[in-house]
Design a protein around this motif. Structure first.
Motif, short mmCIF file in Angstrom:
data_model
loop_
_atom_site.label_atom_id
_atom_site.label_comp_id
_atom_site.label_asym_id
_atom_site.label_seq_id
_atom_site.Cartn_x
_atom_site.Cartn_y
_atom_site.Cartn_z
N LEU A 157 15.32 -5.12 12.93
CA LEU A 157 15.26 -6.53 13.32
C LEU A 157 14.11 -7.25 12.62
CD1 LEU A 157 16.10 -6.23 17.12
CD2 LEU A 157 17.55 -7.12 15.28
N ALA A 158 13.03 -6.53 12.34
CA ALA A 158 11.93 -7.13 11.58
C ALA A 158 12.37 -7.45 10.16
CB ALA A 158 10.72 -6.18 11.56
N LEU A 159 13.13 -6.54 9.53
CA LEU A 159 13.65 -6.81 8.19
C LEU A 159 14.67 -7.93 8.23
CD1 LEU A 159 14.04 -3.17 6.82
CD2 LEU A 159 12.46 -4.92 6.00
N THR A 160 15.45 -7.99 9.30
CA THR A 160 16.39 -9.09 9.45
C THR A 160 15.66 -10.42 9.49
OG1 THR A 160 17.99 -7.72 10.63
CG2 THR A 160 18.13 -10.09 10.98
N ALA A 161 14.53 -10.46 10.18
CA ALA A 161 13.73 -11.69 10.23
C ALA A 161 13.22 -12.06 8.84
CB ALA A 161 12.55 -11.50 11.19
N ALA A 162 12.89 -11.05 8.03
CA ALA A 162 12.45 -11.32 6.66
C ALA A 162 13.58 -11.93 5.83
CB ALA A 162 11.95 -10.03 6.01
N ILE A 163 14.80 -11.42 6.04
CA ILE A 163 15.96 -12.01 5.35
C ILE A 163 16.14 -13.45 5.78
CG2 ILE A 163 18.45 -11.83 4.99
CD1 ILE A 163 18.19 -8.87 5.80
N GLU A 164 16.07 -13.67 7.09
CA GLU A 164 16.29 -15.01 7.64
C GLU A 164 15.24 -15.99 7.12
OE1 GLU A 164 16.37 -17.20 12.02
OE2 GLU A 164 16.47 -15.03 11.85
N ALA A 165 14.03 -15.51 6.91
CA ALA A 165 12.96 -16.39 6.43
C ALA A 165 13.27 -16.91 5.03
CB ALA A 165 11.63 -15.63 6.42
N ARG A 166 14.02 -16.14 4.24
CA ARG A 166 14.36 -16.56 2.89
C ARG A 166 15.70 -17.30 2.85
NH1 ARG A 166 14.97 -12.99 -1.47
NH2 ARG A 166 14.25 -14.74 -2.73
N ASP A 167 16.56 -17.04 3.77
CA ASP A 167 17.92 -17.58 3.73
C ASP A 167 18.24 -18.16 5.11
OD1 ASP A 167 20.56 -18.11 3.50
OD2 ASP A 167 21.21 -16.06 3.12
N LEU A 168 18.00 -19.43 5.26
CA LEU A 168 18.05 -20.04 6.59
C LEU A 168 19.44 -20.02 7.21
CD1 LEU A 168 15.64 -23.06 6.02
CD2 LEU A 168 15.14 -20.83 7.01
N GLU A 169 20.50 -19.83 6.37
CA GLU A 169 21.84 -19.80 6.93
C GLU A 169 22.11 -18.52 7.72
OE1 GLU A 169 24.10 -22.40 3.45
OE2 GLU A 169 24.63 -20.33 3.82
N THR A 170 21.31 -17.48 7.50
CA THR A 170 21.60 -16.20 8.12
C THR A 170 21.42 -16.24 9.63
OG1 THR A 170 21.01 -15.00 6.13
CG2 THR A 170 20.95 -13.77 8.17
N GLY A 171 20.31 -16.81 10.10
CA GLY A 171 20.08 -16.94 11.53
C GLY A 171 20.21 -15.62 12.26
N GLU A 172 21.00 -15.62 13.35
CA GLU A 172 21.19 -14.41 14.15
C GLU A 172 22.43 -13.63 13.75
OE1 GLU A 172 21.19 -15.82 18.13
OE2 GLU A 172 19.07 -16.30 18.12
N HIS A 173 22.93 -13.95 12.57
CA HIS A 173 24.15 -13.32 12.07
C HIS A 173 24.05 -11.80 12.06
CE1 HIS A 173 27.45 -12.48 9.29
NE2 HIS A 173 26.60 -11.94 8.44
N CYS A 174 22.93 -11.26 11.61
CA CYS A 174 22.79 -9.81 11.51
C CYS A 174 22.86 -9.14 12.88
CB CYS A 174 21.48 -9.44 10.81
SG CYS A 174 21.37 -10.03 9.11
N GLN A 175 22.26 -9.77 13.89
CA GLN A 175 22.33 -9.20 15.23
C GLN A 175 23.77 -9.21 15.74
OE1 GLN A 175 19.33 -10.24 18.17
NE2 GLN A 175 18.13 -11.23 16.58
N GLN A 176 24.50 -10.28 15.45
CA GLN A 176 25.87 -10.35 15.92
C GLN A 176 26.74 -9.28 15.25
OE1 GLN A 176 27.83 -14.11 15.48
NE2 GLN A 176 29.64 -13.45 16.58
N LEU A 177 26.52 -9.05 13.96
CA LEU A 177 27.27 -8.01 13.28
C LEU A 177 26.98 -6.65 13.88
CD1 LEU A 177 27.99 -10.20 11.23
CD2 LEU A 177 27.57 -8.53 9.42
N GLY A 178 25.71 -6.41 14.23
CA GLY A 178 25.36 -5.15 14.87
C GLY A 178 26.09 -4.96 16.18
N PHE A 179 26.17 -6.02 16.97
CA PHE A 179 26.88 -5.94 18.25
C PHE A 179 28.36 -5.68 18.06
CE2 PHE A 179 29.65 -8.45 21.05
CZ PHE A 179 29.65 -7.60 22.14
#
Length: 401
Positions: A157-179
């Motif tokens: 989740l920390a790495l996901t936040a790093a992705i989100e910081a560079r690509d604002l469209e990502t948002g909580e997308h990675c968490q939803q994919l995990g679920f």
């Protein structure tokens, strides 16, 4: 005397090898064990006595030990106690010609994982070795799930936040994919550790984006062919980032292959059908569903029913049809239309069941934009060879203008 043999079967690049230490004062028994283990594709180190074995045990890592009981200098019970003091977890099988009930009870109390009575057949030996290694694997997996998984979740989740910081469209997308990935894994009856692997693979699927230049990652207009090729590298880069340890191999495979297509026209390796890791096939569907139902700067999100119909149209081409069928059981139960006043998305996740994703609605992933539509507009990382879709072509064309 110490002797080593390396199995040719286990010597492939990147393939983890099992390493077994055999201890016996009878050379003929050691040769027999080495030959049987070699047939199993196992690397073997042999020692003719416990003291020699302890010396090599200090310097090397072993997945299992097979030892005699009656040996000069130190008997097997004392040797087993010394091994347990150094490594409480390594499986130890006792092979002895004096398999009395007292010996068996004492060996088990000392921490033996199994027992063989000499003379044993090759089949008996191999069955006991496999059983001991399997018990060790189950115990190791349980420990990893209990102690390591929460750490992996946090790091992911920390790495996901790093992705989100560079690509604002990502948002909580990675968490939803995990679920969503984990929910499908549960439907398939996969073991807990494999479900966890898929969840974390969903979290980290786009981690390779951190190596893509901002001028490409954040470009508002269409990508050139060269830029598109560079963007596609994020899957392989992400796989390399995650594959820092053998225990992460399953997660790394999901990250690397989540843009492969069932028909073999995806990337980076053009894998097809069952050659694509199961977790990657699952995350691919979740990725596409999330992308279509999330607002983009160049188009609005489409309703859940339309997005799902689009995925079904590409079942068997882009997506594994069996995975699509499993996702279908989540539509309307776990994955629901968003409320009319929702902003940025047309779906919501059942908050009760979404304990791993926080129940938060997804805001999508630009890397998946066009995944199932192609749209004929600006190239983004996932619209490789997809079927054009007239409904979304207009919004894509507006973006390209």
């Amino acid at each position: 005397m110490i002797s080593r043999s390396t199995s040719a079967r286990g010597s492939g690049a990147g393939s983890p090898r099992i390493h077994v230490l055999c201890v016996d004062d009878e050379p003929i028994v050691l040769r027999l064990m080495s030959r049987l283990l070699d047939r199993m594709g196992v690397d073997v180190t042999t020692a003719t006595g416990p003291l020699e074995a302890l010396g090599v045990f200090e310097a090397e890592r072993f997945d299992m030990i097979v030892t005699d009981i009656r040996m000069p200098g130190m008997d097997g019970h004392a040797f087993l106690a010394e091994i347990r003091a150094r490594d409480p977890e390594v499986p130890v099988v006792v092979a002895t010609g004096h398999a009395s009930l007292d010996n068996a009870i004492r060996a088990l109390r000392d921490g033996a994982s199994g027992m063989l009575m000499k003379p044993f057949t090759g089949e008996e030996f191999q069955v006991e070795v496999r059983a001991a290694l399997e018990r060790s694997r189950i115990r190791r997996d349980a420990l990893q799930y209990t102690y390591v998984t929460p750490i992996l979740d946090g790091v992911a989740l920390a790495l996901t936040a790093a992705i989100e910081a560079r690509d604002l469209e990502t948002g909580e997308h990675c968490q939803q994919l995990g679920f969503m990935g984990e929910r499908v894994a549960i439907l398939m009856g996969l073991p807990e550790l494999e479900r966890t692997t898929i969840r974390i693979g969903g979290y980290l699927h786009d981690v390779g984006k951190i190596a893509i230049a901002d001028r490409i990652l954040l470009k508002p207009g269409p990508l050139t062919d060269d830029e598109y090729g560079e963007m596609q590298r994020h899957a392989a880069i992400g796989g390399d980032i995650v594959s820092t340890h053998v225990s992460m191999a399953g997660i790394a495979a999901i990250v690397r292959h989540h843009h492969e297509r069932f028909d073999g026209r995806g990337y980076p390796d053009r894998l097809e059908r069952d050659a694509i890791p199961l977790g990657a096939r699952i995350i691919a569907v979740a990725d596409a569903l999330s992308a279509q139902t999330t607002d983009r700067p160049y188009r609005k999100a489409i309703p859940l029913d339309e997005a799902w119909a689009e995925i079904q149209r590409h079942s068997g081409g882009q997506f594994d049809p069996q995975i699509v069928e499993l996702f279908a059981t989540l539509i309307g139960t776990d994955i629901l239309p968003a409320s009319p006043d929702a902003v940025g998305t047309t779906i919501r996740i059942d908050a009760v069941k979404a304990s791993n994703a926080g129940g938060a609605p997804d805001v999508g992933d630009p890397a998946a934009a066009g995944t199932v539509t192609g749209a004929g507009g600006p190239k983004r990382p996932a619209d490789l060879e997809a079927t054009p879709d007239r409904r979304l072509a207009t919004s894509a064309a507006k973006r390209a203008s």
